[in-house]
Design a protein around this motif. Sequence first.
Motif, PDB file in Angstrom:
ATOM      1  N   SER A   4       0.838  -1.204   0.000  1.00 39.35           N
ATOM      2  CA  SER A   4       0.000   0.000   0.000  1.00 39.35           C
ATOM      3  C   SER A   4       0.871   1.252   0.000  1.00 39.35           C
ATOM      4  O   SER A   4       2.028   1.218   0.395  1.00 39.35           O
ATOM      5  CB  SER A   4      -0.897   0.030   1.243  1.00 39.35           C
ATOM      6  OG  SER A   4      -1.602  -1.186   1.380  1.00 39.35           O
ATOM      7  N   HIS A   5       0.267   2.360  -0.431  1.00 40.10           N
ATOM      8  CA  HIS A   5       1.002   3.626  -0.434  1.00 40.10           C
ATOM      9  C   HIS A   5       1.047   4.247   0.963  1.00 40.10           C
ATOM     10  O   HIS A   5       1.852   5.132   1.233  1.00 40.10           O
ATOM     11  CB  HIS A   5       0.364   4.611  -1.426  1.00 40.10           C
ATOM     12  CG  HIS A   5       0.448   4.124  -2.843  1.00 40.10           C
ATOM     13  ND1 HIS A   5      -0.622   3.541  -3.485  1.00 40.10           N
ATOM     14  CD2 HIS A   5       1.486   4.099  -3.707  1.00 40.10           C
ATOM     15  CE1 HIS A   5      -0.244   3.181  -4.706  1.00 40.10           C
ATOM     16  NE2 HIS A   5       1.030   3.516  -4.872  1.00 40.10           N
ATOM     17  N   LYS A  78      -9.944   6.481   3.852  1.00 44.13           N
ATOM     18  CA  LYS A  78     -10.463   6.974   2.557  1.00 44.13           C
ATOM     19  C   LYS A  78      -9.854   8.335   2.214  1.00 44.13           C
ATOM     20  O   LYS A  78      -9.452   8.586   1.074  1.00 44.13           O
ATOM     21  CB  LYS A  78     -11.998   7.092   2.620  1.00 44.13           C
ATOM     22  CG  LYS A  78     -12.727   5.760   2.518  1.00 44.13           C
ATOM     23  CD  LYS A  78     -14.223   5.983   2.658  1.00 44.13           C
ATOM     24  CE  LYS A  78     -14.997   4.673   2.560  1.00 44.13           C
ATOM     25  NZ  LYS A  78     -16.443   4.875   2.781  1.00 44.13           N
ATOM     26  N   GLN A  79      -9.780   9.195   3.215  1.00 46.18           N
ATOM     27  CA  GLN A  79      -9.237  10.542   2.979  1.00 46.18           C
ATOM     28  C   GLN A  79      -7.756  10.481   2.590  1.00 46.18           C
ATOM     29  O   GLN A  79      -7.305  11.194   1.697  1.00 46.18           O
ATOM     30  CB  GLN A  79      -9.430  11.419   4.226  1.00 46.18           C
ATOM     31  CG  GLN A  79      -9.116  12.902   4.003  1.00 46.18           C
ATOM     32  CD  GLN A  79      -9.938  13.507   2.876  1.00 46.18           C
ATOM     33  OE1 GLN A  79     -11.183  13.417   2.888  1.00 46.18           O
ATOM     34  NE2 GLN A  79      -9.273  14.092   1.882  1.00 46.18           N
ATOM     35  N   TRP A  80      -7.005   9.591   3.268  1.00 45.21           N
ATOM     36  CA  TRP A  80      -5.592   9.413   2.906  1.00 45.21           C
ATOM     37  C   TRP A  80      -5.467   8.952   1.458  1.00 45.21           C
ATOM     38  O   TRP A  80      -4.616   9.448   0.713  1.00 45.21           O
ATOM     39  CB  TRP A  80      -4.922   8.395   3.833  1.00 45.21           C
ATOM     40  CG  TRP A  80      -4.308   9.001   5.062  1.00 45.21           C
ATOM     41  CD1 TRP A  80      -4.975   9.499   6.128  1.00 45.21           C
ATOM     42  CD2 TRP A  80      -2.921   9.173   5.338  1.00 45.21           C
ATOM     43  NE1 TRP A  80      -4.098   9.965   7.078  1.00 45.21           N
ATOM     44  CE2 TRP A  80      -2.818   9.778   6.622  1.00 45.21           C
ATOM     45  CE3 TRP A  80      -1.751   8.877   4.650  1.00 45.21           C
ATOM     46  CZ2 TRP A  80      -1.588  10.087   7.208  1.00 45.21           C
ATOM     47  CZ3 TRP A  80      -0.519   9.172   5.250  1.00 45.21           C
ATOM     48  CH2 TRP A  80      -0.449   9.784   6.514  1.00 45.21           C
ATOM     49  N   ALA A  81      -6.302   7.992   1.055  1.00 42.34           N
ATOM     50  CA  ALA A  81      -6.256   7.485  -0.319  1.00 42.34           C
ATOM     51  C   ALA A  81      -6.526   8.607  -1.327  1.00 42.34           C
ATOM     52  O   ALA A  81      -5.833   8.732  -2.346  1.00 42.34           O
ATOM     53  CB  ALA A  81      -7.267   6.358  -0.491  1.00 42.34           C
ATOM     54  N   LEU A  82      -7.534   9.431  -1.030  1.00 44.01           N
ATOM     55  CA  LEU A  82      -7.868  10.560  -1.917  1.00 44.01           C
ATOM     56  C   LEU A  82      -6.719  11.562  -1.966  1.00 44.01           C
ATOM     57  O   LEU A  82      -6.366  12.072  -3.041  1.00 44.01           O
ATOM     58  CB  LEU A  82      -9.151  11.245  -1.435  1.00 44.01           C
ATOM     59  CG  LEU A  82     -10.451  10.430  -1.612  1.00 44.01           C
ATOM     60  CD1 LEU A  82     -11.594  11.072  -0.846  1.00 44.01           C
ATOM     61  CD2 LEU A  82     -10.809  10.268  -3.086  1.00 44.01           C
ATOM     62  N   ARG A  87      -2.088  13.798  -4.974  1.00 44.93           N
ATOM     63  CA  ARG A  87      -0.722  14.246  -4.697  1.00 44.93           C
ATOM     64  C   ARG A  87      -0.634  15.256  -3.547  1.00 44.93           C
ATOM     65  O   ARG A  87       0.333  16.011  -3.443  1.00 44.93           O
ATOM     66  CB  ARG A  87      -0.064  14.858  -5.956  1.00 44.93           C
ATOM     67  CG  ARG A  87       0.086  13.901  -7.152  1.00 44.93           C
ATOM     68  CD  ARG A  87       1.060  12.756  -6.791  1.00 44.93           C
ATOM     69  NE  ARG A  87       1.490  12.003  -7.964  1.00 44.93           N
ATOM     70  CZ  ARG A  87       0.838  10.951  -8.482  1.00 44.93           C
ATOM     71  NH1 ARG A  87      -0.292  10.550  -7.906  1.00 44.93           N
ATOM     72  NH2 ARG A  87       1.296  10.317  -9.528  1.00 44.93           N
ATOM     73  N   ARG A  88      -1.646  15.267  -2.686  1.00 39.81           N
ATOM     74  CA  ARG A  88      -1.557  16.108  -1.484  1.00 39.81           C
ATOM     75  C   ARG A  88      -0.717  15.413  -0.411  1.00 39.81           C
ATOM     76  O   ARG A  88      -0.238  16.030   0.519  1.00 39.81           O
ATOM     77  CB  ARG A  88      -2.970  16.409  -0.936  1.00 39.81           C
ATOM     78  CG  ARG A  88      -3.777  17.380  -1.806  1.00 39.81           C
ATOM     79  CD  ARG A  88      -5.044  17.827  -1.115  1.00 39.81           C
ATOM     80  NE  ARG A  88      -5.999  16.758  -0.888  1.00 39.81           N
ATOM     81  CZ  ARG A  88      -6.942  16.401  -1.779  1.00 39.81           C
ATOM     82  NH1 ARG A  88      -7.048  17.056  -2.932  1.00 39.81           N
ATOM     83  NH2 ARG A  88      -7.780  15.430  -1.503  1.00 39.81           N
TER      84      ARG A  88
END
Length: 548
Positions: A4-5, A78-82, A87-88
Amino acid sequence: MQASHARIAVSRAQLGLPELSLGVIPGSGGTQRLPRLVGLPKAVEMMLSSRPIMSEEGKEVGLVDAIVPLEELLKVSKQWALDIAARRKPWIRSLHAMDKLGSLSEAHDIIKMARQQAKQTAKNMPQHLACLDVIEEGIIHGGYIGVLKEAKVFKELVASVTSKALVHNFFAQRATAKVPNVTDTGLKPRIAKKVAVIGGGLMGSGIATALILSNIYVVLKEINSEYLLKGIKTVEANIRDLLSRKRLAQDNADKALSMLKGVIDYSEFKDVDLVIEAVIEDVPLKQKIFSEIEKACPPHCILASNTSTIDLNIVGEKTRSQDRIVGAHFFSPAHVMPLLEIVRTEKTSPQAILDLMAVGKTIKKVPVVVGNCTGFAVNRTFFPYSQGAHILVNLGVDVFRIDRLITEFGLPLGPFQLQDLAGYGVAVATTKEFASYFPDRTFHSPLVELLMKNGRNGKNNGKGYYIYKKGSKPKPDPLVLPIVEESRMLTNIMPSGKSIIVTDQEIVEMILFPVVNEACRVLDEGIVIRASDLDVASVLGMSFPSYR
């Protein structure tokens, strides 16, 4: 997870790569990504030990990016994935990260040291060295090449004898919780809040220690104040030992010791839920105790014996509460060894078995339910172990060669050092018991009696087959060899008076194949529910190597 990222966890989540405990190595790039996320030293430690870390430590070392409350886990993830997609937040590809790997020379030194440790701690098992080879491949040639080697090595290991044995043991241990006509009857286990232990010797004090460490109130009974004080001091020493090795926090130690009360009569037995008798292997004494506790304890109380060899029907012969009598056979040291052998007679009630299984789980033991016979499952199966060793010695094979070969096979102690540790009184008593029940396959060796006659009693007095000095490892004692020779003269079984010539492999087989034969008899007589129960009991009770 490592691919995972980012990784978001709740507090005290366990994270780890336990694959080596099953005889394989981490797959899906685990051997390559973990070193790039947490650094090589931590990654090697986590993989080779198979021990998980908590999410808090994971955050410190770089495995976890954020720790959040459970109710916010999905929302935050979910927010981390978005944010990563937009690229934030950084788009990290762990397989190609290099910043935590250090230099090639540093990596070489870390892996070299890990190899040396693995050769010491994981002898006879291929997966530890294979894992280090795969990690090294990725560091030298890049993560992608490392993943290709990982897949190839994983495929080889999963088909190995070692992996098959460890996977079998994993599932076998979980199967012990299923006992036909006990765990499938709809009965609910009753909680044991107060337990009495009779006998403050090595076993009794160890059992008491295991119970108080799990917040069970214990009444420890001895015959007089002197023996009682000695028993309580042994419990305190057990707790201090755990403290010194940082296995226990001070407040937990204090709480545990507050759960212990010493007595020299039965006045405190009126409200106990379980009694465990742990006195010497003396039939009249055990019968007397069981008659007394039947009167002193409430009607629901389970009456258990920690006997290691004596038939429970004989122990409880003079009582009317046959349905409450059960064996609770711990292995020494009782607060350390993970097996609890629960022995049932034909009259033991399913409720008593279920309740004792629950106690076993509470004190972090693996309960294995077995039938009633001399030696029960484990000691009965392993009684030919020392027999085979004594036959070989009296046929001229060196005592210390036998011990060395058995430890090289994977047991922590050879049969003779084990006798030193247990004490010769135990060896004499158990051999006598087995000889009376299985005379057709018992060999009488005079060696132990000769050692005792020469003032030796194993570790108890520092002199046995080995010399024991505080702060140093046991050393073979050459002065024992004339005593061995005397035993050989008395048994007179060497062909034409000459030592037999045997290979190392033959020695191991001559000691362990009779154990396998006895295990087949135990299974055939229905002493164990399933063959795998005996495997688990042998691994946890006798430290038989699980990879074998």
